[in-house]
Each structure stands twice: as C-alpha cells, then as structure tokens.
Scaffold this motif. Sequence first.
Motif, PDB file in Angstrom:
ATOM      1  N   UNK A  71       0.806  -1.223   0.000  1.00  0.00           N
ATOM      2  CA  UNK A  71       0.000   0.000   0.000  1.00  0.00           C
ATOM      3  C   UNK A  71       0.841   1.276   0.000  1.00  0.00           C
ATOM      4  N   UNK A  72       2.171   1.111   0.096  1.00  0.00           N
ATOM      5  CA  UNK A  72       3.035   2.291   0.228  1.00  0.00           C
ATOM      6  C   UNK A  72       3.784   2.533  -1.088  1.00  0.00           C
ATOM      7  N   UNK A  73       3.686   3.767  -1.581  1.00  0.00           N
ATOM      8  CA  UNK A  73       4.432   4.128  -2.800  1.00  0.00           C
ATOM      9  C   UNK A  73       5.917   4.018  -2.488  1.00  0.00           C
ATOM     10  N   UNK A  74       6.698   3.375  -3.369  1.00  0.00           N
ATOM     11  CA  UNK A  74       8.125   3.248  -3.064  1.00  0.00           C
ATOM     12  C   UNK A  74       8.828   4.610  -3.082  1.00  0.00           C
ATOM     13  N   UNK A  75       9.906   4.683  -2.322  1.00  0.00           N
ATOM     14  CA  UNK A  75      10.799   5.855  -2.411  1.00  0.00           C
ATOM     15  C   UNK A  75      10.439   7.009  -1.497  1.00  0.00           C
ATOM     16  N   UNK A  76       9.346   6.902  -0.719  1.00  0.00           N
ATOM     17  CA  UNK A  76       8.970   8.018   0.162  1.00  0.00           C
ATOM     18  C   UNK A  76       9.813   8.057   1.425  1.00  0.00           C
ATOM     19  N   UNK A  77       9.780   9.184   2.111  1.00  0.00           N
ATOM     20  CA  UNK A  77      10.541   9.315   3.362  1.00  0.00           C
ATOM     21  C   UNK A  77       9.677   8.840   4.533  1.00  0.00           C
ATOM     22  N   UNK A  78      10.255   8.134   5.477  1.00  0.00           N
ATOM     23  CA  UNK A  78       9.498   7.631   6.620  1.00  0.00           C
ATOM     24  C   UNK A  78       8.781   8.794   7.323  1.00  0.00           C
ATOM     25  N   UNK A  79       7.509   8.624   7.568  1.00  0.00           N
ATOM     26  CA  UNK A  79       6.726   9.702   8.190  1.00  0.00           C
ATOM     27  C   UNK A  79       6.088  10.614   7.151  1.00  0.00           C
ATOM     28  N   UNK A  80       6.453  10.405   5.877  1.00  0.00           N
ATOM     29  CA  UNK A  80       5.818  11.219   4.814  1.00  0.00           C
ATOM     30  C   UNK A  80       5.511  10.327   3.616  1.00  0.00           C
ATOM     31  N   UNK A  81       5.385   9.019   3.880  1.00  0.00           N
ATOM     32  CA  UNK A  81       5.143   8.092   2.766  1.00  0.00           C
ATOM     33  C   UNK A  81       3.715   8.246   2.239  1.00  0.00           C
ATOM     34  N   UNK A  82       3.591   7.996   0.916  1.00  0.00           N
ATOM     35  CA  UNK A  82       2.264   8.142   0.281  1.00  0.00           C
ATOM     36  C   UNK A  82       1.633   6.768   0.104  1.00  0.00           C
ATOM     37  N   UNK A  83       0.290   6.754   0.191  1.00  0.00           N
ATOM     38  CA  UNK A  83      -0.422   5.481   0.022  1.00  0.00           C
ATOM     39  C   UNK A  83      -0.780   5.246  -1.443  1.00  0.00           C
ATOM     40  N   UNK A  84      -0.722   4.000  -1.852  1.00  0.00           N
ATOM     41  CA  UNK A  84      -1.084   3.622  -3.220  1.00  0.00           C
ATOM     42  C   UNK A  84      -2.616   3.709  -3.358  1.00  0.00           C
ATOM     43  N   UNK A  85      -3.087   4.229  -4.496  1.00  0.00           N
ATOM     44  CA  UNK A  85      -4.535   4.195  -4.764  1.00  0.00           C
ATOM     45  C   UNK A  85      -4.813   2.980  -5.642  1.00  0.00           C
ATOM     46  N   UNK A  86      -5.622   2.033  -5.139  1.00  0.00           N
ATOM     47  CA  UNK A  86      -5.866   0.833  -5.958  1.00  0.00           C
ATOM     48  C   UNK A  86      -6.736   1.146  -7.174  1.00  0.00           C
ATOM     49  N   UNK A  87      -6.736   0.254  -8.146  1.00  0.00           N
ATOM     50  CA  UNK A  87      -7.596   0.440  -9.317  1.00  0.00           C
ATOM     51  C   UNK A  87      -9.038   0.525  -8.861  1.00  0.00           C
ATOM     52  N   UNK A  88      -9.853   1.253  -9.638  1.00  0.00           N
ATOM     53  CA  UNK A  88     -11.236   1.506  -9.237  1.00  0.00           C
ATOM     54  C   UNK A  88     -12.018   0.195  -9.004  1.00  0.00           C
ATOM     55  N   UNK A  89     -12.757   0.158  -7.908  1.00  0.00           N
ATOM     56  CA  UNK A  89     -13.611  -0.986  -7.548  1.00  0.00           C
ATOM     57  C   UNK A  89     -12.878  -2.304  -7.356  1.00  0.00           C
ATOM     58  N   UNK A  90     -11.609  -2.222  -6.974  1.00  0.00           N
ATOM     59  CA  UNK A  90     -10.914  -3.470  -6.666  1.00  0.00           C
ATOM     60  C   UNK A  90     -10.700  -3.613  -5.159  1.00  0.00           C
ATOM     61  N   UNK A  91     -10.992  -2.540  -4.420  1.00  0.00           N
ATOM     62  CA  UNK A  91     -10.847  -2.565  -2.959  1.00  0.00           C
ATOM     63  C   UNK A  91     -12.088  -1.890  -2.375  1.00  0.00           C
TER      64      UNK A  91
END
Length: 533
Positions: A464-484
């Motif tokens: 669920x975490x976008x790679x490469x972010x800084x700890x404490x400022x990491x971004x969440x992945x948005x899943x494809x529509x209607x898959x979650x």
Amino acid sequence: MMNPVWTFLIAGPLLWVASWAWALYSNYRAAKLSGLPILISPFSPDKLPYLLLKVPLRPILETLLPFPGVVVSIVGWEVRDKYRIHERYGPAFILVSPDKNELWCADPDMTQSILSRRRDFPQLPMTITIMSAFGTNMLTSNGEDWSRQRRIVGPNLNERISEGVWSESMTQAHQMVDYMLRQPGGASAETSDAMRAIAINVLGEVGYGQSKPFAPLKLPRDPNADLTYVEAISLCAELIVVAVFVPKWLMRLSWMPDILKTLATALDKLPGLTSKMLEMRRKEGVHLSAAAGGKMNDDFMSMLVRLSDAGKGGDAAGAAGGKQSLTEDEIGGNLFLFTAAGFDTTANTLTYAMTILAATPEWQAWMQEEIDQVLGKGDDDDARNYVAVYPKLSRCLAVMFETLRLHAPVPHIGRSIPHPTSIEVRGKTHQLPGRSILYINETCMQVLPSIWGADSLEFKPSRWIEPGGELGAEKLVTPERNTFLPWSGGPRVCPGQKMAQVEFVTVMAATFSRCRVEPVAKGARRQRRRRRD
Ligand code: HEM
C-alpha cells in the motif's frame, strides 16, 4: 379406488417435486437470457430449513454433492473459496435455485454500473427488515428518503468528528495497554474483548456523549440490572438477528441463556432509554444555548436532535419543508445504525490486525519504525495533536487496508434486482432477471491475482506504500477503481469510513509506541503484550 391417504402420500411428494423442478427450470430460463455463466443449486439458499441446516451439514453436502452451485449456496463460501470459483466460471455468474436467482459479481466494471445505479439496485428486503427494527434509517431507505437522510447525516460523520475520535481512541488505547501490562506476564486471552471495548467506548463518547473508562467488554448478562443506553443499544446491535426473529417471550423462558433474557430486557427498555436520552439532550441544548452562546455538544446524538428540531422549527432549515429534517423514528433508527454499523466492523478489523501482527513480528517492526519516527516512544502530549500526527501515519493505515483486503468485515455487498433490467459491461449487454438478488463479491476482488499479484493472499502491508517516500511522509497507493471495496463504493459508500480509519490508526499508534504483541504457545489461546525496551 385408491385410499385418499395413499393418494395424498404419493401425489403430495410428486406435486412437490414437479413444482420444485418447474421453479428451477423457470429461474434457469430467465437467468440464461443474461448470457452469464450459470451454476445450479437444488436448494434455495434463503429458505428456512436450508438456512438453518446448511452450515452444520456443510461437510456432508460438499462431499455428497461436490458441485459449485452447492458450494456457493452455503453462507460464507466466498471467504473460504477466495477466488477459485470465480476464476473457473468467470468474474460474474448466476446461481440458479428453485426460489430465486443470485448474481455473484467479482467484476470491477460491472460493480461500477451496479453501485452507481442505486435506484435500479435497491437495498435487500432482508437487510431492511433486520436493520429497521429500531426505526427507519439511512441503510434501510431507498430513493428520496435515503437521499434526504444521507444529506443530513453523512457529512456529519466525517472530518467534524475526527478529532474527537482521535482523542478518545488514544485515551482508550493507553488505558488498554496499562490494563494488559498489569496482567501476569502481560498475557491475556481478551484481545477481542479489548478491541470491542475500545470500539464501543469510542462510539459511546463520539456518538452519545457517554464516556467510559476502558475495561474488556463483557456484554450485560443480568436481565434485572439497570441497563445504560449504550449497554442496551450495543446488546441489541450485537444480537440484531436474534432480536428481530426470536420473540421476546421465548427469550425469557427460564432455560434460555442469561444473555437472551437480558436482550429481552434491553428490547423493552431501548425505546424509553432513547426518548430519555433525546429529551436530556434537548434540555441540555437549551441550557447550553443560554450559557455557551448557542453552542451544543458535538456528538452524533446532539447533531441529530439539532437537525431534526431545526427542520421542525421556523428557521431556514425548517423552511425547506422537511427536506432537511428527520422524524423521531428516523433519529432513533439512525442512532441505532450508528452503533450497529460502526461497532463490530471496527472491532473486528482491530482484532484481526492485532492477531495478524502478533503472528508477523516483521510487519509489527515495520509499522513501529514509522510510529517511533512520528511520535517518539510513550504517551507524549504531541501525540494528541490529530492534525499534525494523523496524516504522517501511512504505515498504520496500510496495515488497516491490508487487514481489510484479506478479512473484510462485510464480505459482500447485497442488492436486489426487483425488475428485469439490463446492464452493460465492456460493451456487452446482459439482461438480468427480475425478482433476483445480487452480491458484489469484494472478498474475491480483493485477492484476485490478476489485480493484486501472485502474492495476493499474503499479508503484505507494504504493497500500500508508494516506493521511495521518506518515513513519516510516505504516500499510500490508490488501488484500481472498484478493486478494494471494504467500505463499498458509489453514492452509498460507508460514511463512517474516515471515523474507522482514524480510530484504527490511533489504536495502532498508541499501542505499538509502548509495547509489542506476541502470541502465546498454541492451545493457551492468549496473546502477550510486552513493554518495549
Ligand atoms: C472498518 C469499519 C467499517 C467497515 C468495513 C464498514 C463497511 C460498510 C459497508 C460495506 C457499507 C455498505 C453496506 C451496504 O451498502 O449494503 C457500510 C455502510 C454504512 N456504514 Fe460502515 N463500515 C465501517 C465502519 C463504520 C462506522 C464507524 C460507522 C459510523 C459510526 C459506519 C456507518 C455506516 C452507515 C451509516 C452506513 C449506511 C450508508 C448508506 O446506506 O448510505 N460504518 N459500511
């Protein structure tokens, strides 16, 4: 001439078999028009005898009749099967039974059409019967009634209450940790009761302005005890199906368990307790308006009272001619829904997460790394600053998403198809039979390897975490529509989604800033919390 008894004994079963075969055939013909794959069950999933027997008889049924149609007719099949049957028969199929047809959908595109057409696919009649036992509410309404209630109630369940949820969840979680660490060796068999206590106490405070110190939740089991409003409403919400279908006189029989006798008492007392609470809130409102410049409490109950009274009064909201108001029945119903929809869902998610984290120390450490970075260790005042802290706890939220992906508390979303209707999916039109029901099978969509990868059944919150972010400022992945879809989607998406997220993240942050959890040896049925070094 044949004896009438013999005629009845021979003709009766023959007639029954003929009507069974005719019903099955008629439903099959209607389902065939859809062009979707068809599975057949000789049993009607919702008929009372099968409803009561299918779960205990499951091992025998699945051995003697190992057909996919029979598997799909047994409640909870999607949780056991995951994606195998859909992988074999396609993303959507129809289960034909003598009683009615059921469309099972694990197709994100078809899901989109269904969820956006709320008028064509209204709430299931059974959901309405069960959930309106304590008054009409948002979940049990369709059409204009639903729009009005949603417009009034929905926005008030969001950001407005988040700070209160954060603060109460933090208090509850710290008290829970204190309690657990006091147990011999920090071991306790009360993980589920503890999470349920947090969930109900947060609802009690944020919903009804009734705060309560943490103690593992034991539902009241004394029919003669004085029940509080929150105790009565939580017992009714917890045992809602029994409350609706079992008569009170039966619950009161001397040989019935105490919990059912207490439920009968709660059912008697709830209407009076609700009126008393509303009356108190109205009086309090008048008092506060004088003393605090027109301000009232900001809990959910106060908000409903305020809105309903404004709608009845001569102000702008009232002038809208009831469009902005709720009836007393709707106030009671929505108050009940607030507990019924928010209690077990949140408590189960917390319980699953705690249990999985105890079994996966590597993910516990992964989440703790973020908590330590954002909060530091211990119960610091800074940790209480919702606005500053909450957005930084992406890993805690990722743990919630991953828990819900694998263990959705609402495993499918049900709707009815009252009339024949067509639905277009990727340029192809399917004619759906009327008098049918449909289930959006998010349990399957949330683990499909074609969407989530070969490791789709693994608990892996880092997905669920976008790679490469800084700890404490990491971004969440948005899943494809209607898959979650643990909170459903479209206009009827769960309005308590943000509240549940804030509560979950807070409980994780407060708990794991102070301790780690580990399972105790198999058979002991306990979980251990250890103070962190
Ligand atoms: C992890 C926690 C939760 C999950 C997984 C969850 C899931 C869902 C789902 C799937 C629905 C759609 C049901 C349907 O359309 O048939 C729903 C509706 C609803 N939920 Fe939640 N819920 C959660 C927490 C909450 C909380 C905390 C509240 C409020 C206190 C809440 C209030 C509602 C209400 C009022 C509806 C009805 C919405 C409507 O029909 O317009 N939920 N929830």
